[in-house]
Scaffold this motif. Structure first.
Motif, PDB file in Angstrom:
ATOM      1  N   VAL A  81       0.868  -1.178   0.000  1.00 39.42           N
ATOM      2  CA  VAL A  81       0.000   0.000   0.000  1.00 39.42           C
ATOM      3  C   VAL A  81       0.905   1.227   0.000  1.00 39.42           C
ATOM      4  O   VAL A  81       1.434   1.616   1.041  1.00 39.42           O
ATOM      5  CB  VAL A  81      -0.911   0.038   1.256  1.00 39.42           C
ATOM      6  CG1 VAL A  81      -1.853   1.238   1.185  1.00 39.42           C
ATOM      7  CG2 VAL A  81      -1.686  -1.247   1.423  1.00 39.42           C
ATOM      8  N   ARG A 100      -7.926   3.513   3.353  1.00 39.94           N
ATOM      9  CA  ARG A 100      -9.091   2.701   3.693  1.00 39.94           C
ATOM     10  C   ARG A 100      -9.508   1.815   2.520  1.00 39.94           C
ATOM     11  O   ARG A 100      -9.748   0.617   2.686  1.00 39.94           O
ATOM     12  CB  ARG A 100     -10.254   3.617   4.095  1.00 39.94           C
ATOM     13  CG  ARG A 100     -11.505   2.874   4.565  1.00 39.94           C
ATOM     14  CD  ARG A 100     -12.609   3.864   4.875  1.00 39.94           C
ATOM     15  NE  ARG A 100     -12.161   4.841   5.876  1.00 39.94           N
ATOM     16  CZ  ARG A 100     -12.734   6.028   6.043  1.00 39.94           C
ATOM     17  NH1 ARG A 100     -13.740   6.413   5.265  1.00 39.94           N
ATOM     18  NH2 ARG A 100     -12.284   6.832   6.998  1.00 39.94           N
ATOM     19  N   GLU A 103      -6.806  -0.974   2.002  1.00 36.49           N
ATOM     20  CA  GLU A 103      -6.833  -2.026   3.022  1.00 36.49           C
ATOM     21  C   GLU A 103      -8.032  -2.951   2.838  1.00 36.49           C
ATOM     22  O   GLU A 103      -7.912  -4.176   2.975  1.00 36.49           O
ATOM     23  CB  GLU A 103      -6.842  -1.401   4.409  1.00 36.49           C
ATOM     24  CG  GLU A 103      -5.529  -0.727   4.774  1.00 36.49           C
ATOM     25  CD  GLU A 103      -5.567  -0.070   6.141  1.00 36.49           C
ATOM     26  OE1 GLU A 103      -4.482   0.213   6.691  1.00 36.49           O
ATOM     27  OE2 GLU A 103      -6.679   0.149   6.673  1.00 36.49           O
ATOM     28  N   LEU A 114       0.517  -6.079   5.575  1.00 38.02           N
ATOM     29  CA  LEU A 114       0.571  -4.985   4.625  1.00 38.02           C
ATOM     30  C   LEU A 114       1.865  -4.199   4.809  1.00 38.02           C
ATOM     31  O   LEU A 114       2.280  -3.941   5.941  1.00 38.02           O
ATOM     32  CB  LEU A 114      -0.624  -4.041   4.812  1.00 38.02           C
ATOM     33  CG  LEU A 114      -2.012  -4.674   4.763  1.00 38.02           C
ATOM     34  CD1 LEU A 114      -3.083  -3.596   4.902  1.00 38.02           C
ATOM     35  CD2 LEU A 114      -2.214  -5.464   3.480  1.00 38.02           C
ATOM     36  N   TYR A 133       0.242   0.983  11.726  1.00 39.10           N
ATOM     37  CA  TYR A 133       1.464   0.543  11.051  1.00 39.10           C
ATOM     38  C   TYR A 133       2.664   0.792  11.964  1.00 39.10           C
ATOM     39  O   TYR A 133       2.708   1.783  12.685  1.00 39.10           O
ATOM     40  CB  TYR A 133       1.659   1.300   9.729  1.00 39.10           C
ATOM     41  CG  TYR A 133       0.671   0.892   8.649  1.00 39.10           C
ATOM     42  CD1 TYR A 133       1.034   0.007   7.646  1.00 39.10           C
ATOM     43  CD2 TYR A 133      -0.628   1.388   8.659  1.00 39.10           C
ATOM     44  CE1 TYR A 133       0.132  -0.372   6.658  1.00 39.10           C
ATOM     45  CE2 TYR A 133      -1.543   1.013   7.685  1.00 39.10           C
ATOM     46  CZ  TYR A 133      -1.163   0.141   6.693  1.00 39.10           C
ATOM     47  OH  TYR A 133      -2.069  -0.240   5.719  1.00 39.10           O
ATOM     48  N   ARG A 304       1.906  -3.479   8.745  1.00 35.58           N
ATOM     49  CA  ARG A 304       0.716  -3.669   9.554  1.00 35.58           C
ATOM     50  C   ARG A 304       0.251  -5.115   9.425  1.00 35.58           C
ATOM     51  O   ARG A 304       0.096  -5.625   8.308  1.00 35.58           O
ATOM     52  CB  ARG A 304      -0.430  -2.753   9.131  1.00 35.58           C
ATOM     53  CG  ARG A 304      -1.669  -2.919  10.018  1.00 35.58           C
ATOM     54  CD  ARG A 304      -2.844  -2.111   9.543  1.00 35.58           C
ATOM     55  NE  ARG A 304      -4.019  -2.434  10.358  1.00 35.58           N
ATOM     56  CZ  ARG A 304      -5.268  -2.157  10.016  1.00 35.58           C
ATOM     57  NH1 ARG A 304      -5.517  -1.547   8.866  1.00 35.58           N
ATOM     58  NH2 ARG A 304      -6.265  -2.479  10.801  1.00 35.58           N
ATOM     59  N   LEU A 306      -2.676  -7.693   9.787  1.00 36.50           N
ATOM     60  CA  LEU A 306      -4.118  -7.682   9.837  1.00 36.50           C
ATOM     61  C   LEU A 306      -4.610  -8.785  10.767  1.00 36.50           C
ATOM     62  O   LEU A 306      -4.186  -9.939  10.650  1.00 36.50           O
ATOM     63  CB  LEU A 306      -4.713  -7.870   8.440  1.00 36.50           C
ATOM     64  CG  LEU A 306      -4.409  -6.753   7.425  1.00 36.50           C
ATOM     65  CD1 LEU A 306      -5.079  -7.068   6.107  1.00 36.50           C
ATOM     66  CD2 LEU A 306      -4.864  -5.397   7.956  1.00 36.50           C
TER      67      LEU A 306
END
Length: 307
Positions: A81, A100, A103, A114, A133, A304, A306
């Motif tokens: 991202v 947003r 993700e 990510l 993150y 990050r 998830l």
């Protein structure tokens, strides 16, 4: 003012130019053109599920995002991202909406981790950390004024310098050298497993690849070290990759190849050169310091997980 996020239209020139403009203003030291972007869109592997997004306000593209899966990397499903907003169009919610949307898209593809490149500036880092993150490795962008090159090095006995154009009939030896050196690069995502057919599309045939300036040091008929050159036709030269095969390291061959490539770039009309290095890549940073490159920005790799 209403900001909307959408995928760029395939082949829509205004979208390609808007996306490229955002990237150029946010990262002026990164080489990208509307044509190279169009090529990337047409040639991204289907497994990457690549989806470039833009944030648009009153008909103007003010933000962009590169979104997809790191399908060639081993381990858990990882997505990337990379979000950028025009520096003169911040605080309008574009970054939040892009993150947003990215993700949600990647989570729907099953990504569990990510990765995002974030400029090492307080506001940018705070933005990433507020969204869960965490900071990882970092990398420098470097710039060189080609009017200030060090002298041209002599080619030592037993070494021959060739260009990528000399391998037009069979570029596989260059692929094998690129794959070996790339596997040793530091990074958060882990080493990617390069595929020859994919390399042909992503590197060899890419419109930014300059085969006349890409330079290879050959020893005993074997490509031993290289520097891959990219140019955008506006006097800007970028280094895609510089490396040496493990059996030939410590002999200054990558430095030699880059030295000659930069001199020929200047002769061809290029005025500035850009490159990037992981901050932990001491040997390459030392080489670039010798050339006269100066750090112009730093990016941090944020991660990050998830839940």
């Amino acid at each position: 003012m209403t900001v909307i996020v959408r995928e760029i239209g395939p082949g829509v020139r205004a979208d390609l130019e808007g996306f490229a403009t955002v990237r150029r203003k946010a990262l002026p030291f990164f080489i990208l053109t509307p044509d190279s972007l169009a090529y990337d869109l047409d040639h991204y592997p289907a497994a990457a599920h690549y989806r470039p997004l833009v944030a648009e306000a009153d008909g103007e593209i003010i933000g962009s995002a590169q979104v997809g899966l790191l399908h060639e990397n081993p381990g858990p499903s990882q997505g990337f991202v990379n979000v950028y907003t025009r520096p003169d169009r911040t605080r309008r919610g574009a970054g939040t909406l892009l993150v947003r949307a990215a993700e949600e898209y990647l989570a729907g593809l099953g990504a569990t981790r990510l990765l995002a490149w974030v400029l090492d500036e307080p506001a940018n880092r705070a933005f990433a950390e507020a969204r869960g993150y965490r900071a990882g490795r970092s990398a420098h962008f470097l710039r060189l004024d080609l009017a200030r090159l060090p002298p041209l090095q002599e080619v030592p006995p037993g070494v021959e310098l060739r260009t990528a154009a000399d391998f037009a009939d069979d570029p596989r030896p260059l692929f094998e050298l690129d794959a070996e050196t790339t596997a040793d690069e530091p990074g958060e995502a882990g080493p990617a497993e390069l595929n020859y057919d994919t390399w042909l599309e992503d590197t060899w045939r890419h419109p930014l690849t300059d085969r006349a300036l890409t330079t290879i040091a050959v020893v005993d008929g074997r490509p031993a070290a290289f520097t891959a050159a990219r140019t955008d036709g506006t006097g800007r030269y970028g280094t895609g990759m510089t490396g040496t095969a493990r059996a030939f390291r410590g002999r200054g061959l990558a430095k030699l190849a880059k030295n000659h490539s930069l001199h020929r770039a200047r002769e061809a009309g290029c005025t500035e050169a850009f490159t990037g290095n992981d901050t932990g890549n001491g040997p390459m940073l030392a080489i670039n310091k010798w050339f006269g490159y100066e750090i112009c920005a730093t990016e941090v790799r944020y991660v990050r997980e998830l839940g």
